[in-house]
Write an enzyme that holds these catalytic residues in place. Structure first.
Site, PDB file in Angstrom:
ATOM      1  N   LEU A  69      -4.605  -6.594   1.483  1.00 23.35           N
ATOM      2  CA  LEU A  69      -3.809  -5.306   1.430  1.00 23.35           C
ATOM      3  C   LEU A  69      -3.455  -5.182   0.146  1.00 23.35           C
ATOM      4  O   LEU A  69      -3.461  -4.007  -0.223  1.00 23.35           O
ATOM      5  CB  LEU A  69      -2.820  -5.612   2.351  1.00 23.35           C
ATOM      6  CG  LEU A  69      -1.625  -4.601   2.470  1.00 23.35           C
ATOM      7  CD1 LEU A  69      -2.254  -3.050   2.458  1.00 23.35           C
ATOM      8  CD2 LEU A  69      -0.485  -4.986   3.058  1.00 23.35           C
ATOM      9  N   SER A  70      -3.173  -6.145  -0.664  1.00 29.74           N
ATOM     10  CA  SER A  70      -2.565  -5.990  -2.009  1.00 29.74           C
ATOM     11  C   SER A  70      -2.767  -7.261  -2.807  1.00 29.74           C
ATOM     12  O   SER A  70      -2.771  -8.341  -2.156  1.00 29.74           O
ATOM     13  CB  SER A  70      -1.138  -5.627  -2.161  1.00 29.74           C
ATOM     14  OG  SER A  70      -0.514  -5.674  -3.310  1.00 29.74           O
ATOM     15  N   CYS A  71      -3.129  -7.132  -4.194  1.00 33.89           N
ATOM     16  CA  CYS A  71      -3.467  -8.354  -4.789  1.00 33.89           C
ATOM     17  C   CYS A  71      -3.104  -8.161  -6.480  1.00 33.89           C
ATOM     18  O   CYS A  71      -3.029  -6.739  -6.785  1.00 33.89           O
ATOM     19  CB  CYS A  71      -4.654  -8.884  -4.758  1.00 33.89           C
ATOM     20  SG  CYS A  71      -5.872  -7.803  -5.430  1.00 33.89           S
TER      21      CYS A  71
END
Length: 406
Positions: A69-71
């Site tokens: 989802l996010s990094c």
């Protein structure tokens, strides 16, 4: 948990040195902020060795199904995109995709004032953690907004610099409206299955590129999806991915891989450390049928045998499919990979030869080309465009791939 005994400062210096040797962080100010910024404070749960690995992204949030989802993007890519963005002191900046807040802190240092930076993300957990990290590292004046990045953030517009750290399929209409004249935009765009970080200058009502980097990013959420995908095997282990302006019909392709396999070889080789992405990039200009094929490891090589790597080009024509493959060639200590094509369906023989011909046409100019993407608003008439045109929702992409002399 931090298991290495090497100091963060030493790891960071080694990271920047390796990034520089790879050809990134070429701007001295980009090198400086990478050296000065404690990346590990933005990803406190990651091992220090991973945090400062130039080629390693750090996933910080996942969907329920395990997808990222996010990094925190790999440091080399952060550096490459900041080189592309060319931030000048006093620039007003919008970042789409807040991530960990690390990139926003770099942008704040480059422009010289944290309050000139706005970063927006649709996920409240992402923005909450980014806000905490920015405040803890001295950049609490960065504006962290929870909202749909596809809408930009008009309250602080116009922007001199805009950067997307999530991948859009299109340039959303609000982005056009929030760019200042002469602004620069860097975004990891997608077309014909490719993903490229492209840097543009906004001039005369259009976006004109000056550099492209192969990359992959989490997709922009909230965007009306323009890239379609679907399985071409009953067990869903082989899929196609195509743009919605392309003529791909999965019903027509049903059972195509059960038809005889036709293989052809081009005689064109690439070195073990040489990618085929340049060939695919050129193919997006010369053949509007190009798309992407993906396969579960269990389906390789019995069902399909595509070239290695994440990016695997294919062509679809009605009920026929062809995709790029490669075979290892050894002459003594010399190892190369020969490009070839595997096809199925009524036009398999024709399509495999066509793909090999495209490889032969690409090879002589592979080191002497100049790709350029120019993006126009959707209402621009055909008479003002070159070809080919990739039709998006809010814009029209015109891509050229020209051979240049040394």
């Amino acid at each position: 948990m931090h298991t290495t005994t090497t100091s963060p400062e030493a790891l960071r210096a080694a990271m920047v040195e390796r990034i520089r040797k790879a050809g990134h962080a070429q701007r001295s100010e980009v090198e400086r902020v990478l050296l000065d910024t404690p990346r590990h404070e933005f990803v406190p749960d990651a091992d220090l060795a991973v945090t400062y690995d130039p080629w390693q992204a750090v996933v910080t949030h996942r969907f329920d199904d395990g997808r990222s989802l996010s990094c925190a993007s790999a440091p080399w890519l952060v550096a490459a995109m900041l080189d592309q963005l060319d931030v000048q002191p006093g620039n007003r900046i919008l970042e789409i995709g807040a991530g960990t807040g690390y990139n926003a802190s770099l942008l704040a240092q480059l422009t010289g004032r944290a309050d000139l930076v706005t970063t927006i993300d649709i996920d409240p957990d992402v923005t909450a953690k980014a806000s905490q990290a920015l405040a803890a590292t001295g950049y609490g004046d960065v504006h962290v907004i929870t909202g749909d990045g596809g809408h930009g953030y008009p309250d602080h517009a116009p922007y001199d610099r805009m950067i997307a750290t999530v991948s859009p399929w299109d340039i959303p209409a609000p982005w056009w409206q929030q760019l200042a004249p002469g602004a620069r935009l860097v975004a990891p765009l997608r077309w014909r299955g490719q993903g490229r970080s492209v840097s543009f200058t906004y001039t005369d009502g259009r976006l004109v590129s000056d550099s492209l980097h192969l990359c992959g990013f989490v997709y922009l959420r909230g965007e009306t999806e323009g890239e379609l995908s679907g399985p071409i095997t009953a067990d869903d282990k082989v899929k196609l991915h195509w743009d919605r302006d392309q003529a791909v019909d999965l019903n027509t392709l049903g059972g195509v891989l059960d038809q005889p396999r036709v293989t052809a070889w081009s005689g064109i080789t690439i070195a073990p450390n040489e990618g085929h992405d340049g060939f695919w990039l050129r193919l997006t200009v010369t053949d509007q049928r190009v798309c992407r094929i993906s396969a579960h490891p269990d389906a390789i090589p019995e069902v399909v045998n595509p070239i290695g790597g994440y990016w695997r080009p294919a062509l679809v024509d009605g009920g026929s499919l062809v995709y790029l493959t490669a075979r290892r060639l050894e002459t003594g200590d010399d190892v190369h990979w020969e490009l070839g094509a595997i096809g199925h369906g009524p036009a398999a023989t024709e399509l495999t030869e066509h793909l090999c011909d495209e490889a032969r046409a690409w090879s002589p100019e592979r080191d002497h080309y100049e790709p350029r993407l120019v993006i126009y608003p959707a209402d621009i008439p055909d008479s003002e465009l070159g070809r080919p045109v990739f039709e998006k929702t809010h814009s029209r992409f015109v891509f050229t791939y020209d051979c240049i002399s040394e």
